[in-house]
Structures are given as structure tokens and as C-alpha cells.
Design a protein around this motif. Structure first.
Motif, short mmCIF file in Angstrom:
data_model
loop_
_atom_site.label_atom_id
_atom_site.label_comp_id
_atom_site.label_asym_id
_atom_site.label_seq_id
_atom_site.Cartn_x
_atom_site.Cartn_y
_atom_site.Cartn_z
N ALA A 15 0.36 -5.06 -2.92
CA ALA A 15 1.56 -6.49 -2.12
C ALA A 15 2.40 -6.35 -3.47
CB ALA A 15 0.85 -7.54 -2.43
N GLY A 16 2.12 -5.89 -4.79
CA GLY A 16 2.04 -5.21 -5.72
C GLY A 16 3.72 -4.98 -5.58
N LEU A 17 3.68 -4.06 -5.19
CA LEU A 17 5.21 -3.13 -5.16
C LEU A 17 5.81 -3.18 -3.75
CD1 LEU A 17 3.16 0.31 -5.72
CD2 LEU A 17 4.43 -0.70 -7.14
N ASN A 18 5.51 -4.86 -3.62
CA ASN A 18 6.39 -5.03 -1.58
C ASN A 18 7.30 -5.69 -2.27
OD1 ASN A 18 7.24 -5.23 0.30
ND2 ASN A 18 5.70 -6.53 0.99
N LEU A 19 8.28 -4.96 -3.07
CA LEU A 19 9.47 -5.73 -3.63
C LEU A 19 10.60 -6.29 -2.70
CD1 LEU A 19 10.56 -3.43 -6.44
CD2 LEU A 19 8.80 -5.51 -6.44
N GLY A 20 9.87 -6.71 -1.68
CA GLY A 20 10.92 -6.69 -0.39
C GLY A 20 10.80 -8.21 -0.63
N ASN A 21 9.46 -8.70 -0.78
CA ASN A 21 9.10 -10.00 -1.23
C ASN A 21 10.22 -10.96 -1.48
OD1 ASN A 21 6.80 -9.23 1.09
ND2 ASN A 21 5.93 -9.72 -0.89
N LEU A 22 11.38 -9.80 -2.91
CA LEU A 22 11.76 -10.62 -3.89
C LEU A 22 12.77 -11.67 -2.74
CD1 LEU A 22 11.90 -8.02 -6.10
CD2 LEU A 22 10.86 -10.18 -6.93
N PHE A 23 13.11 -10.64 -1.69
CA PHE A 23 14.57 -10.93 -1.06
C PHE A 23 14.40 -11.78 0.16
CE2 PHE A 23 14.76 -6.56 -2.53
CZ PHE A 23 16.10 -7.37 -3.18
N ASP A 24 12.57 -12.32 -0.11
CA ASP A 24 12.33 -13.45 1.01
C ASP A 24 11.80 -14.58 0.24
OD1 ASP A 24 12.00 -11.41 3.48
OD2 ASP A 24 10.89 -10.57 2.73
N SER A 25 11.95 -14.60 -1.06
CA SER A 25 11.26 -15.93 -2.09
C SER A 25 12.37 -17.13 -1.65
CB SER A 25 11.29 -15.75 -3.43
OG SER A 25 12.98 -15.27 -3.52
N ASP B 144 -9.78 -4.25 -4.21
CA ASP B 144 -9.66 -5.40 -4.63
C ASP B 144 -8.22 -6.59 -4.42
OD1 ASP B 144 -11.86 -4.49 -6.12
OD2 ASP B 144 -10.94 -4.97 -8.27
N GLU B 145 -7.42 -6.20 -4.22
CA GLU B 145 -6.69 -7.44 -3.46
C GLU B 145 -6.14 -7.33 -1.91
OE1 GLU B 145 -1.92 -5.22 -3.67
OE2 GLU B 145 -2.99 -5.68 -5.33
N SER B 146 -6.76 -6.03 -1.44
CA SER B 146 -6.75 -6.48 -0.41
C SER B 146 -7.80 -6.26 0.65
CB SER B 146 -5.87 -4.51 0.05
OG SER B 146 -7.27 -3.59 0.21
N ASP B 147 -8.04 -6.26 1.89
CA ASP B 147 -8.83 -6.29 2.54
C ASP B 147 -9.50 -5.28 3.11
OD1 ASP B 147 -8.82 -9.26 2.77
OD2 ASP B 147 -7.33 -9.49 4.16
N LEU B 148 -9.52 -4.33 2.52
CA LEU B 148 -9.35 -3.27 2.97
C LEU B 148 -11.01 -3.05 2.29
CD1 LEU B 148 -6.28 -0.75 2.38
CD2 LEU B 148 -7.59 -1.54 4.07
N CYS B 149 -11.98 -2.21 3.00
CA CYS B 149 -13.30 -1.80 1.85
C CYS B 149 -13.50 -0.68 1.91
CB CYS B 149 -14.31 -3.00 2.63
SG CYS B 149 -15.84 -3.29 1.72
N LEU B 150 -13.54 0.19 1.39
CA LEU B 150 -14.52 2.16 1.09
C LEU B 150 -15.27 2.01 0.04
CD1 LEU B 150 -10.98 3.00 0.64
CD2 LEU B 150 -12.70 3.26 2.74
#
Lengths: 25, 216
Positions: A15-25, B144-150
Motif C-alpha cells: 500500500a505504501g507504493l500505491n501512490l494512486g491513493n494520493l489522488f483519492d484523498s 507485515d503490512e498485509s494479510d499475506l502469510c508466507l
């Protein structure tokens, strides 16, 4: 099959690399 | 940080601008955006930069707030992106930094520029290489930040397999040339580096049209 994943593709799901969220804020 | 203002060259029409404001025409000439698009980005920038501190500069907390709806949530990747956008390394993102950095995320921006930005993002310790331990650290942070578990062994396997593909000289770290070759073969590794929003920015923020002084 998790071993088929490329680690960088996996990281791109952060999610930290999904910069598309900047545009949805 | 306090509020610092400068007057624009044509005060009759323009608002007073926050510290770090740069003329849209200058930014458009240096980036993938048109003047109108830079003006539209200013609308977004203003919104973000007054969300908490009201000083016309984007602070890390405001960046996090926009990404996660909370200013408290630390996130390795968001903090890395903030650090790279903060070109002057003064702890805030100024308007010019915002536009120049977002330009790399424009769908029409050069893939080589996207790859270079991603390399810096993943070079956590700034050594000039992406090291295997850094890659592992990033995968663990993502989990750690996601629901993925490996399992640890699955993480090791993913990191090892990725490195075996990318580390062509086998020295345990990726240099910029190896990274460039890797992303050519695996373009989806850069998918987070293109923002479709940026192709339609003037529609997303139509209010700029009432202020615009230019025809692109």
C-alpha cells in the motif's frame, strides 16, 4: 505456488507504493 | 516548519504561493506534464499540504495521511517514497519536488527513469546496490503490512529465486545494470511505477480550469 513469485512484483503490492491513493484523498 | 510565502510575478491574478513554489511553465518544460497539468497538480498539492500543518509544504505525516487515511502509520515503502520525493532532504516535499517526482510515475515517462527511481527506492541503505538482505527485509515488511502469510522458508525461496534471476554476476547484490536487465525481462516489476491518474489529471481536478492562465 509462492516460489513462482518475483519478489519485486510481490513488493509492488505494498500500500505504501500505491501512490494512486494520493489522488483519492 | 513555519509558514513562508513569496509573491508571484503577477500578483494581480495569482494567489500568494507557498515556499518552494515554482512556475508551472518551468516545471512543464522539465517534466512529462503540460502547463495545465502542472496547474492541476497544484490543486492536489495544496490539498495535501494543508491537511495537517497548514504551511503549504507536504510533511511525512500528511503524505501518510493521504496514502493510509492516518498520519500515524509508519510504512517502510511510503517513507522511502517520501524520502526520494524530498530531493532537498529538508524533511518536506515542496511543490517542484512533488511535480518532478510524480513525473516519473507518468505512464509516458521513460522506463529507464522509472527503473532508476525504483532502484533507489529498493537500495535501502544507499550503497548503490540492492542487496539480498535488503530484498528480504522488504518482502518481510510487505508481509507485515498485509494479510499475506508466507513461511520464512517460502520468503527465502522467493528472494533466492529472484536473486538467482537478477544477480547475473553472482556477487550477491544487484547493480544498476543488472537491475535494468532484470526489469526488461520482468516489466511487471515496475507496475507500481506508472499512475494512470496522471494521464487524466486535468479531468480529475477540473477546478484548475477556472484559474488557468495558459493554453497548452
Amino acid at each position: 505456488e509462492p516460489v513462482a513469485l518475483n519478489a519485486f512484483e510481490l513488493i509492488s503490492m505494498s500500500a505504501g507504493l500505491n501512490l494512486g491513493n494520493l489522488f483519492d484523498s | 516548519m513555519g509558514c513562508a510565502w513569496s509573491s508571484s510575478s503577477s500578483p494581480s491574478r495569482r494567489q500568494r504561493r507557498a515556499q518552494g513554489y515554482e512556475e508551472p511553465a518551468v516545471l512543464a518544460a522539465e517534466t512529462s506534464f503540460t502547463v495545465s497539468e502542472v496547474e492541476a497538480l497544484y490543486e492536489l498539492y495544496n490539498k495535501l499540504s494543508y491537511s495537517i500543518f497548514k504551511d503549504g509544504l507536504i510533511h511525512k505525516e500528511e503524505f501518510r495521511l493521504a496514502l493510509f487515511r492516518t498520519s500515524e502509520r509508519a510504512n517502510l515503502f511510503a517513507d522511502r517514497v517520501f524520502h526520494l520525493f524530498d530531493l532537498k532532504r529538508n524533511g518536506v516535499i515542496e511543490f517542484g519536488e512533488f511535480v518532478r517526482s510524480l513525473s516519473i510515475f507518468h505512464p509516458k515517462a521513460l522506463v529507464s527513469d522509472k527503473a532508476a527511481f525504483a532502484f533507489k527506492l529498493y537500495d535501502l541503505r544507499g550503497t548503490g546496490y540492492i542487496e539480498k538482505e535488503e530484498l528480504r527485509e522488504m518482502v518481510v515488511a510487505l508481509l507485515d503490512e498485509s494479510d499475506l502469510c508466507l513461511s520464512d522458508s517460502a520468503v527465502d525461496e522467493i528472494v533466492d529465486n529472484t536473486f538467482s534471476q537478477a544477480d547475473t554476476n553472482g556477487d550477491g547484490r544487484l547493480d544498476p545494470r543488472e537491475w535494468e536487465e532484470f526489469v526488461k525481462k520482468n516489466p511487471t516489476s515496475l507496475r507500481n511505477m506508472s499512475l494512470p491518474y496522471l494521464q487524466d489529471i486535468t479531468t480529475t481536478f477540473p477546478s484548475f480550469a477556472t484559474h488557468s492562465e495558459v493554453n497548452d
